[in-house]
Design an enzyme around this catalytic site. Structure first.
Site, PDB file in Angstrom:
ATOM      1  N   ASP A 246      49.648  31.032  40.286  1.00 44.22           N
ATOM      2  CA  ASP A 246      48.404  30.962  41.064  1.00 44.22           C
ATOM      3  C   ASP A 246      47.326  30.279  40.233  1.00 44.22           C
ATOM      4  OD1 ASP A 246      46.226  31.529  42.707  1.00 44.22           O
ATOM      5  OD2 ASP A 246      46.288  33.700  42.382  1.00 44.22           O
TER       6      ASP A 246
ATOM      7  N   ASP B 253      42.941  37.207  47.839  1.00 41.27           N
ATOM      8  CA  ASP B 253      42.316  37.416  46.530  1.00 41.27           C
ATOM      9  C   ASP B 253      41.144  38.371  46.670  1.00 41.27           C
ATOM     10  OD1 ASP B 253      43.678  35.564  44.660  1.00 41.27           O
ATOM     11  OD2 ASP B 253      43.059  34.077  46.143  1.00 41.27           O
TER      12      ASP B 253
HETATM   13  C1  DX5 Z   1      41.655  32.676  41.671  1.00 39.79           C
HETATM   14  C2  DX5 Z   1      42.591  33.073  42.761  1.00 39.79           C
HETATM   15  C3  DX5 Z   1      43.409  32.006  43.353  1.00 39.79           C
HETATM   16  C4  DX5 Z   1      42.642  30.867  43.932  1.00 39.79           C
HETATM   17  C5  DX5 Z   1      43.574  29.689  43.948  1.00 39.79           C
HETATM   18  O1  DX5 Z   1      41.146  33.831  41.085  1.00 39.79           O
HETATM   19  O2  DX5 Z   1      43.489  34.069  42.280  1.00 39.79           O
HETATM   20  O3  DX5 Z   1      44.331  32.536  44.315  1.00 39.79           O
HETATM   21  O4  DX5 Z   1      42.140  31.109  45.227  1.00 39.79           O
HETATM   22  O5  DX5 Z   1      42.847  28.576  44.320  1.00 39.79           O
HETATM   23  P1  DX5 Z   1      43.256  27.132  43.778  1.00 39.79           P
HETATM   24  O6  DX5 Z   1      44.654  26.860  44.231  1.00 39.79           O
HETATM   25  O7  DX5 Z   1      42.222  26.242  44.400  1.00 39.79           O
HETATM   26  O8  DX5 Z   1      43.170  27.178  42.287  1.00 39.79           O
HETATM   27 ZN    ZN Z   2      45.140  34.823  43.606  1.00 40.58          ZN
END
Ligand code: DX5
Ligand code: ZN
Length: 217
Positions: A173, A35
């Protein structure tokens, strides 16, 4: 296409990213999700191309890069990384930037477009033949550990219908955990990003194996 699981390395403890990657490998995941946040497109900063390059150099797990950045500043630094997918946010893609999708593919990568929770899937229609991945966000981009937005389930179904028989992965996601992942798969996703729930899990290996088994069923 069989289901894929990619932990979001952003949700790992940055004290020891190498150990986080080893945990992913041991758990049998299919890739690592990176990310990238620039404090413009989202109100947070994560890491840039050097971090991704250093980690990719030490693992065989394929990488997918989720760019939450102002695309006006360009993506050249990412095109040379040894990654499988580069995903842009459609909200950041102005008409003059559409060539970025071609650039990604000319660089030998697969191209993805991502939708924030408030963005309607119809905006993807002009791009469908230029994509290998669609990412439906089930939280507002910018932070790990947020609550899964169930209201996105119909949107996942809608995108699944829109893809038809094209070879496009449907990635989800945000807030995917042991309680929510089944609904995501049932709605038609075939690529799960799991952040905080993966790194906090008591037995990630068993969970990954369960998801893979369910994907085959
Ligand atoms: C948020 C990101 C995600 C995040 C997901 O902007 O795109 O990839 O790291 O984390 P969780 O699974 O904890 O929501
Ligand atoms: Zn992401």
């Amino acid at each position: 296409m069989s289901h894929r699981i990619a932990p979001s390395i952003f949700a790992a403890d940055f004290w020891d990213l190498g150990n986080a990657i080893r945990l992913c490998e041991k758990a049998g995941v299919d890739g690592i999700h990176y990310d990238v946040m620039d404090n413009h497109f989202v109100p947070n900063i994560s890491f840039g191309p050097k971090t991704i390059a250093d980690l990719c150099a030490r693992t065989r797990l394929p990488a997918d890069v989720h760019l939450m950045i102002d695309l006006q500043r360009g993506i050249d630094d990412y095109l040379s990384l040894p990654v499988e997918y580069i995903t842009l946010h459609v909200e950041s893609l102005s008409p003059q930037d559409v060539s970025l999708l071609d650039k990604i593919r000319q660089a030998g990568k697969k191209a993805g477009l991502s939708l924030k929770p408030g963005t309607s899937p119809e905006v993807l229609l002009p791009y469908l033949d230029k994509l290998e991945l669609i990412l439906v966000m089930t939280v507002e981009p910018g932070f790990s550990g947020q609550k899964f937005q169930e209201a996105m389930l119909p949107k996942i179904r809608q995108v699944r219908d829109m893809i038809q028989n094209r070879p496009i992965r449907l990635q989800v996601d945000g807030g995917v955990n042991r309680e929510t992942y089944r609904q995501v798969l049932e709605a038609g996703a075939d690529f799960l990003v799991i952040g905080s729930a993966f790194f906090a899990d008591r037995d990630p290996e068993a969970w990954v194996s369960t998801i893979h088994q369910e994907g085959k069923a």
